[in-house]
Enzyme design. Structure first.
Site, short mmCIF file in Angstrom:
data_model
loop_
_atom_site.label_atom_id
_atom_site.label_comp_id
_atom_site.label_asym_id
_atom_site.label_seq_id
_atom_site.Cartn_x
_atom_site.Cartn_y
_atom_site.Cartn_z
CG ASP A 91 -2.14 0.86 1.00
OD1 ASP A 91 -3.17 0.64 1.65
OD2 ASP A 91 -2.06 1.78 0.14
C1 GLC Z 1 -4.17 4.31 -0.28
C2 GLC Z 1 -5.08 3.13 -0.07
C3 GLC Z 1 -5.03 2.11 -1.18
C4 GLC Z 1 -4.84 2.84 -2.50
C5 GLC Z 1 -3.44 3.46 -2.47
C6 GLC Z 1 -3.17 4.29 -3.71
O1 GLC Z 1 -3.51 4.63 0.90
O2 GLC Z 1 -4.97 2.45 1.18
O3 GLC Z 1 -6.26 1.38 -1.16
O4 GLC Z 1 -4.98 1.94 -3.58
O5 GLC Z 1 -3.22 4.25 -1.31
O6 GLC Z 1 -3.97 5.42 -3.73
#
Ligand code: GLC
Length: 739
Positions: free
Chosen positions: A270
Site C-alpha cells: 500500500d
Molecule cells: C491508499 C489506499 C489504497 C490505495 C493506495 C493508492 O492509501 O490504502 O487502497 O490503492 O493508497 O492510492
C-alpha cells in the site's frame, strides 16, 4: 528462375515463417495466458540482459502511480490507478494533487458493498469487465481493487469499499470481478492483505487474531481471488499482524500467499506501507509504492531512489548481505505482469463511458438497494399516487463520488437522487429541502457545515408539512470520520443532526420514508415511527435513476444485507470486548470475537440484530417449497444437491437471493450456529415457480482446526438450511457425513 517460381518461393517461405511465429502474432488467443513455457523463457531472457540497477529500478515507484520498466530493453512502465469503483482521475507525477486533465472522467460504478448486496456473481463479472475496459482504455496496467477486507465493525471508515461480513459471500463475489477486469489485459490488485479491518491507526496497529479467525474469516476471500480468480496482483496492508508489517510479513506473504496458495503475480505495498529493506527483500515484497506518504494527502517528494527496495537494497546486494536471487525472483514476477498486460500484443483496446458501462452501473445499483421496511404499503410510490412528494436531505444532492479517500472519482455524470426523483415524477410534484448539511470532504478534520442547522431544519419541516409524502435521503457521506479512508467513525449514529430532523418531520407528516445512503450500518432510534426504509449505497453515476426506479416500483428491489445492522454498537462482536478488541490501544488490537464475526456473533450469542445479514424485502412475495437433498449420507469428496420450489406468489415480477446455511450438530470445537455456504439469485415472473438447485461441496463444511493447523471435516450430522436471510430459515434437512 522464372518470375512465377520466385513468387511461389516467397509465398512458401512466408507460409513457413507464419506458422513458426509465436502464436501471439497469429492473432490467436493471447499467447501469454496460454503458453507459460514461452513466457518463462522470455522472462529469463529479459532477466539475463538486465543490469543490477535496472532490476532494482523495476521494484519501486518512479512516480505516484508508476514504475519505470526497463527503457533500454523496451520493457514498458507499469501504470496503476485506483480504484475499486471506477478509474480514478490523473495525478501529478510526484504529488497528491490532481493533474486536472479534461479527459479523465469515468463511469462510477456502485460501491462494492452494493455489489455484494446484489448476491449476483454474474453482475460482478460484468462490473469487473466494464471497469477493466475503462482501465485499459485509460492505459492502466493495474487497477487497485477490489478490496475484500471483512466487515468486522460498523465503524470502519472503508467498509463501503469491501464486500461485507461474510467470507463465503465475499469469496463468491470477488472471483468474477477479478476475471472480468483481467479479461481486458489489466491486472486486478486485490487489497488490503490482510487483517486491515479498520482505518483508525491503520499504518501502525498490530493485529492479533487466532489461526481459526485468520483462516475461516479473514483469508478466504483473498484465497479465492488467488486460487480461483487467478489475480495478477495483491496489495499488502498498512497494519501489522503478529508483530510484523503485512507488506513484508513472512507468514502472510511467503508462507500463505506465495507458498500455500502458489500466487504467481506481484505483491505490492500500500502507499507507504513498506518499513524495512531486509524484511521487504526477504518476505516477498515485489513492488514498493508510496513510501513516506500517508497514501492520501502528503508525501516526501522525489524520494524514489531512497525507497527501501531502491539504493538501500542495491547496497545490501553489493555488500553480499542480501542475495541477488531475491531480486531476480521479484523481477521475474514483475516481468510476468508485463507479459500479461502491456507486452501482450493481443490484449483488447478497451473503451470508456459507453452506454453499456452506464447500464451495468445502473443495474448493480438497482439490484443492490435493500428494502428493509415497508408498512402500510409505503413503497412503491407509483407515479400519480401523490401530488406533492417532499425530497429532503443533503444526500439527495451531495456528490458522493468525491471524497472517501483513494476511491474518489471524477464522474462524467452523477445523477443525484433528487434529479432522479424529478425525472421520474416531474418537477411540479417534487418539493426539496436540504434538511441538514455537512462540510466538504477532506482527510484531516471534520469541517463544519456552512449552513445554519436550525434554519435548515425549519425549512425542511415546512416542506414536509406541505407534502403528501416525505422521503428523507440521509445516511453517511465520504467526509472524514464518516465513510472515508484514513480514520473510522466515532460512533454508529447518523451524523449532522439527522435523528432529530426525522423526529421533527414526523411531527408534521407521518407519511415518511427513509433512504439511508451509506457503506456501514447506522443506528435508527426512529425506526418504529417510519413506514418505509431502504438501505441504499454509494450508487455511482446512475444512482439517482436507480433510486427513483426502485422507489417508484419500476424495478422491484432484490438486494440483501451483506452485513448485520445491530440495534446498538455494543451488540456487535468486535465492539463488545472494550477498546483492546476495537480500535485497540493504539499499538495492539486483539480480535477477541475470534471467528464469531457478524451474524455468527448475533446467532451464537443469541443477540437479535435490528436487521440480520442476508435480509431484504421485495414488492412481491416468495413461497419456498420444502427443500430436499439428493441423498442422506455423503463422503467428503461428494457434493450435496439441494433442490426446492420457489414461487413468486405476488403480482410483480421479482428476484430473490436464496441462501444456504450449514450447521454442524456436534462439533469438537466451537463453531458458529450457522454459516453461509451457498446462495442463488432467482428471477421469477409474477406467479411463476422454478425449481432451485444449489450444490454444496461437502468439503466446504470443514472448519479450521488450529490444534492440528489444518482444515478438518468431522464425521457428524449437519443441518442444511434454505433461508431468505440468516434469521429466516424456510426449510432444513439433516445429512450425515461419513469419513
Ligand atoms: C491508499 C489506499 C489504497 C490505495 C493506495 C493508492 O492509501 O490504502 O487502497 O490503492 O493508497 O492510492
Amino acid at each position: 528462375m522464372t518470375k512465377v517460381l520466385r513468387k511461389l518461393r516467397c509465398i512458401l517461405l512466408f507460409g513457413i515463417a507464419f506458422f513458426l511465429l509465436p502464436t501471439n502474432l497469429q492473432g490467436q488467443n493471447s499467447l501469454y495466458l496460454d503458453d507459460t513455457k514461452f513466457v518463462d523463457d522470455r522472462i529469463e531472457d529479459a532477466l539475463s540482459r538486465m543490469t543490477l540497477e535496472e532490476k532494482i529500478a523495476m521494484c519501486h515507484a518512479q512516480s505516484k502511480f508508476s514504475t519505470p520498466g526497463c527503457p533500454r530493453l523496451g520493457i514498458p512502465e507499469i501504470w496503476m490507478s485506483d480504484g475499486p469503483h471506477g478509474v480514478r482521475m490523473e495525478f501529478m507525477w510526484d504529488s497528491w494533487s490532481h493533474a486536472d486533465w479534461t479527459n479523465d472522467s469515468c463511469t462510477v460504478y456502485p460501491a462494492l458493498t452494493c455489489l455484494a448486496a446484489t448476491f449476483n456473481p454474474i453482475l460482478s463479472f460484468r462490473y469487473g469487465n466494464a471497469l477493466g475496459e475503462e482501465a485499459r482504455y485509460r492505459k492502466k496496467d493495474i487497477i487497485l481493487g477490489p478490496g475484500v477486507n471483512i466487515y468486522r465493525t460498523p465503524l470502519n471508515g472503508r467498509n463501503f469499499e469491501y464486500l461485507g461480513e461474510d467470507p463465503f459471500l465475499a469469496s463468491k463475489m470477488v472471483v468474477p470481478y477479478i476475471q472480468g477486469v483481467q479479461k481486458n489485459g489489466v491486472a486486478a490488485c486485490m487489497k488490503h492483505f490482510a487483517l486491515n479491518n479498520q482505518d483508525k491507526w491503520r499504518d501502525s496497529i498490530n493485529v492479533e487474531a487466532s489461526d481459526r479467525a485468520l483462516n475461516e474469516i479473514y483469508l478466504p476471500a483473498f484465497k479465492a481471488g488467488v486460487t480461483e480468480g487467478k489475480v495478477w496482483a495483491v496489495m499488502g496492508s498498512y497494519n501489522r499482524f503478529r508483530g510484523q508489517y503485512c507488506s513484508h510479513n513472512n507468514l502472510l506473504v511467503n508462507k500463505i500467499l506465495k507458498g500455500d496458495w502458489k500466487f504467481d503475480g506481484v505483491f505490492i505495498t500500500d502507499w507507504g506501507s513498506a518499513h524495512n529493506t531486509i524484511e521487504a527483500a526477504r518476505n516477498g515484497l515485489d513492488i514498493e509504492m508510496g513510501s513516506w506518504t500517508n497514501g492520501l494527502s502528503w508525501g516526501l517528494s522525489s524520494a524514489y531512489n531512497n525507497y527501501y527496495l531502491a539504493q538501500p537494497f542495491l547496497r545490501k546486494i553489493k555488500s553480499g548481505e542480501l542475495s541477488e536471487s531475491l531480486l531476480n525472483e521479484k523481477v521475474r514476477r514483475i516481468l510476468r505482469l508485463n507479459f500479461r498486460t502491456n507486452m501482450d500484443r493481443n490484449r483488447p483496446y478497451g473503451k470508456k463511458l459507453t452506454p453499456e458501462h452506464k447500464a451495468i452501473a445502473l443495474k448493480v445499483a438497482e439490484e443492490g438497494i435493500v428494502l428493509l421496511k415497508n408498512e402500510k404499503q409505503f413503497f412503491p410510490i407509483e407515479k400519480g399516487r401523490y401530488n406533492k412528494i417532499a425530497v429532503i436531505g443533503e444526500n439527495a444532492v451531495k456528490k458522493l463520488t468525491q471524497g472517501g479517500g483513494s476511491s474518489e472519482l471524477k464522474p462524467q455524470e452523477e445523477i443525484s437522487p433528487l434529479q432522479g426523483m424529478i425525472d421520474k415524477y416531474g418537477k411540479d410534484h417534487i418539493l426539496f429541502s436540504l434538511g441538514y448539511a455537512s462540510g466538504e470532504p477532506n482527510y484531516s478534520n471534520e469541517l463544519p457545515s456552512l449552513y445554519n442547522a436550525d434554519s435548515l431544519m425549519t425549512a425542511a419541516v415546512e416542506t414536509a408539512r406541505n407534502a403528501d409524502v416525505v422521503i428523507l435521503f440521509g445516511g453517511l457521506n465520504k467526509n472524514f470520520q464518516q465513510d472515508c479512508e484514513g480514520d473510522d467513525r466515532k460512533n454508529m449514529n447518523l451524523p449532522f443532526g439527522q435523528d432529530e430532523l426525522i423526529v421533527k418531520l414526523l411531527e408534521v407528516n407521518k407519511n415518511l420514508g427513509v433512504v439511508i445512503i451509506s457503506g456501514n450500518a447506522v443506528s435508527m432510534p426512529w425506526i418504529s415511527k417510519v413506514n418505509g426504509l431502504m438501505q441504499s449505497w454509494y450508487l455511482g453515476s446512475q444512482g439517482g435513476i436507480a433510486a427513483a426506479n426502485i422507489i417508484s416500483g419500476k424495478v422491484n428491489p432484490s438486494g440483501k444485507l451483506p452485513f448485520s445492522i445491530p440495534k446498538k454498537l455494543e451488540d456487535n462482536g468486535a465492539n463488545s470486548f472494550g477498546p483492546i478488541a476495537y480500535p485497540g490501544d493504539g499499538h495492539n488490537e486483539v480480535y477477541k470475537e475470534d471467528i464469531l464475526v457478524g451474524y455468527r456473533w448475533f446467532d451464537t450469542k443469541k443477540i437479535k440484530p435490528l436487521f440480520p445479514f442476508g435480509y431484504g424485502l421485495s414488492y412481491t412475495t416468495f413461497v419456498y417449497g420444502k427443500a430436499r437433498t439428493d441423498k442422506r449420507t455423503y463422503r467428503p469428496d461428494e457434493t450435496v444437491k439441494i433442490s426446492f420450489n420457489l414461487t413468486n406468489s405476488g403480482k410483480m415480477d421479482g428476484s430473490e437471493a436464496v441462501q444456504l446455511y450449514v450447521t454442524q450438530k456436534n462439533p469438537t470445537l466451537l463453531r458458529p450456529v450457522k454459516e453461509l455456504k451457498g446462495f442463488s439469485k432467482v428471477a421469477l415472473k409474477a406467479g411463476e415457480t422454478k425449481i432451485v438447485e444449489i450444490n454444496l461441496k461437502v468439503s466446504d463444511m470443514a472448519f479450521y482446526n488450529d490444534k492440528i493447523s489444518a482444515w478438518t471435516l468431522e464425521q457428524d450430522d449437519y443441518e442444511i438450511s434454505i433461508a431468505s436471510s440468516s434469521r429466516n430459515i424456510k426449510s432444513a434437512n439433516t445429512i450425515k457425513v461419513v469419513l
